[in-house]
Motif scaffolding. Structure first.
Motif, PDB file in Angstrom:
ATOM      1  N   PHE A  10     -61.433   9.877  31.942  1.00  0.00           N
ATOM      2  CA  PHE A  10     -60.297   9.235  31.701  1.00  0.00           C
ATOM      3  C   PHE A  10     -59.047  10.191  31.500  1.00  0.00           C
ATOM      4  CE2 PHE A  10     -57.480   7.242  28.643  1.00  0.00           C
ATOM      5  CZ  PHE A  10     -56.995   6.362  29.261  1.00  0.00           C
ATOM      6  N   PHE A  11     -59.353  10.981  30.445  1.00  0.00           N
ATOM      7  CA  PHE A  11     -58.208  11.976  30.011  1.00  0.00           C
ATOM      8  C   PHE A  11     -58.034  12.933  30.990  1.00  0.00           C
ATOM      9  CE2 PHE A  11     -59.881  10.204  25.916  1.00  0.00           C
ATOM     10  CZ  PHE A  11     -58.350   9.579  25.557  1.00  0.00           C
ATOM     11  N   GLY A  12     -59.122  13.361  31.677  1.00  0.00           N
ATOM     12  CA  GLY A  12     -58.876  14.316  32.976  1.00  0.00           C
ATOM     13  C   GLY A  12     -57.949  13.712  34.105  1.00  0.00           C
ATOM     14  N   LEU A  13     -57.883  12.477  34.361  1.00  0.00           N
ATOM     15  CA  LEU A  13     -57.172  11.794  35.325  1.00  0.00           C
ATOM     16  C   LEU A  13     -55.803  11.373  34.949  1.00  0.00           C
ATOM     17  CD1 LEU A  13     -60.058   9.915  37.344  1.00  0.00           C
ATOM     18  CD2 LEU A  13     -59.022  11.943  37.879  1.00  0.00           C
TER      19      LEU A  13
ATOM     20  N   VAL B 128     -51.967  16.470  42.459  1.00  0.00           N
ATOM     21  CA  VAL B 128     -52.494  17.166  41.365  1.00  0.00           C
ATOM     22  C   VAL B 128     -53.617  16.275  40.710  1.00  0.00           C
ATOM     23  CG1 VAL B 128     -52.485  18.533  39.232  1.00  0.00           C
ATOM     24  CG2 VAL B 128     -50.460  18.581  40.796  1.00  0.00           C
ATOM     25  N   THR B 129     -53.593  15.034  40.426  1.00  0.00           N
ATOM     26  CA  THR B 129     -54.533  14.491  39.787  1.00  0.00           C
ATOM     27  C   THR B 129     -55.837  14.111  40.656  1.00  0.00           C
ATOM     28  OG1 THR B 129     -52.844  13.108  38.548  1.00  0.00           O
ATOM     29  CG2 THR B 129     -55.027  12.306  38.653  1.00  0.00           C
ATOM     30  N   PRO B 130     -55.794  13.783  41.699  1.00  0.00           N
ATOM     31  CA  PRO B 130     -57.171  13.821  42.514  1.00  0.00           C
ATOM     32  C   PRO B 130     -57.568  15.158  43.281  1.00  0.00           C
ATOM     33  CG  PRO B 130     -55.330  13.138  43.835  1.00  0.00           C
ATOM     34  CD  PRO B 130     -54.683  13.443  42.566  1.00  0.00           C
ATOM     35  N   SER B 131     -56.940  16.177  42.794  1.00  0.00           N
ATOM     36  CA  SER B 131     -57.404  17.423  43.603  1.00  0.00           C
ATOM     37  C   SER B 131     -58.747  18.002  42.930  1.00  0.00           C
ATOM     38  CB  SER B 131     -56.099  18.488  43.362  1.00  0.00           C
ATOM     39  OG  SER B 131     -55.935  18.854  42.007  1.00  0.00           O
TER      40      SER B 131
END
Length: 330
Positions: free
Chosen positions: A210-213, A279-282
């Motif tokens: 959760f926090f990583g995305l 960036v988020t899904p990279s």
């Protein structure tokens, strides 16, 4: 006509007009009236000199002075690049800076609601059951939340996110006409949604996901929403308590200035949308993705503080009527 006597008699008037023209952006009401009066008087002097003297230097000097005074009185069109630079170094940051207490309050209140909602869901199986069935929660935790960031091509996803977030910010700003009351509902709904999703993910042991995305783009995205809300609430409060100035004057000034926030946030949300799509899904490590989000947030805050505080010290309000191509008004 004795041209030397004419110059001697009117030289102080020309010098005074020269001074006012040089200070045209910082004149008070009386000086603006004086500027207009002297402009008309010196224009008459120019007409007399043209008809009575063949001194090209004197005619040229007065022509130049009258032209610059006319520009100050009527407002000369500033180059587009200058207006662009002024917007990003004065108009947008100063409005954001002056409203910092309001969007900081929106940030703290929303964070408190989200954390409380998330903590309640983590500690209460009954609350989790109210959110959805075990199958629905499992689908959200194991697939839907993470897939949301990668199921569409990056370009179209960035555009979709940008339009959606810009719409949310625009709603917050537009709600100012209703004393800002709908903004409180928008903030509450947004905080509850974040808290519920975060609580469900943490309760399922997926807090790192959760926090990583959400962190890489969420920092800048939510800051933009809180800024829009803060500016709208500030305008709404101005309708209730305008201070010592007339209510209509305060509302008109802040209403025009808030347009700068709306336009500026279009660019800010574009940046957050690009981060969310690219960036988020990279495949970058979580620390790197979060680091990019933190840097983007820090750059934006530093930008608002630096340019906004400087413009505020110079007496700027962000009102579009204070643009470089408009004569100061009392």
């Amino acid at each position: 006509m004795d041209i030397d006597a004419f110059v001697t008699a009117h030289q102080p008037t020309w010098d005074r007009l020269e001074q006012l023209v040089k200070r045209r952006r910082s004149l008070d009401g009386a000086e603006i009236d004086e500027l207009v009066e002297l402009y008309q008087r010196v224009a008459t002097h120019l007409s007399i000199v043209r008809s009575s003297s063949r001194d090209p230097l004197l005619v040229g000097r007065l022509s130049s002075l009258v032209a610059r005074a006319r520009s100050a009185v009527t407002g000369a069109h500033a180059p587009a690049w200058r207006e662009f630079v002024r917007f990003w170094t004065v108009s947008f940051p100063v409005v954001a800076y002056r409203a910092w207490r309001w969007w900081l309050g929106a940030t703290l209140a929303s964070t408190a609601v989200a954390v409380a909602m998330g903590a309640w869901l983590v500690s209460s199986p009954e609350a989790q059951a109210a959110v959805g069935t075990p199958e629905e929660i499992r689908q959200l935790v194991e697939h839907d939340f993470a897939d949301y960031y990668s199921e569409n091509p990056a370009g179209s996803f960035a555009a979709q996110v940008w339009v959606n977030n810009a719409w949310v910010a625009a709603q917050a700003i537009a709600s100012a006409i209703l004393l800002g009351l709908p903004i409180l509902y928008i903030l509450l709904l947004n905080a509850v949604n974040v808290g519920v999703t975060g609580g469900v993910m943490v309760a399922a042991g997926k807090g790192d996901v959760f926090f990583g995305l959400i962190t890489p783009h969420g920092l800048l995205e939510l800051t933009a929403v809180f800024l829009a809300a803060g500016a709208g609430l500030r305008l709404g409060w101005a309708a209730i308590d305008p201070g010592p100035r007339p209510r209509g004057q305060v509302l008109a000034e802040q209403g025009r200035a808030i347009v700068s926030v709306a336009l500026g946030l279009v660019a800010v949300l574009l940046v957050s949308g690009l981060i969310e799509a690219l960036v988020t899904p990279s495949p970058l490590p979580t620390w790197a993705r979060i680091g990019i989000g933190v840097v983007a947030e820090a750059v934006f805050i530093a930008y608002v503080v630096y340019f906004g505080r400087r413009a505020a010290r110079e007496g700027e309000s962000g009102d579009v009527e204070r643009a470089p191509d408009v004569v100061p008004a009392a």
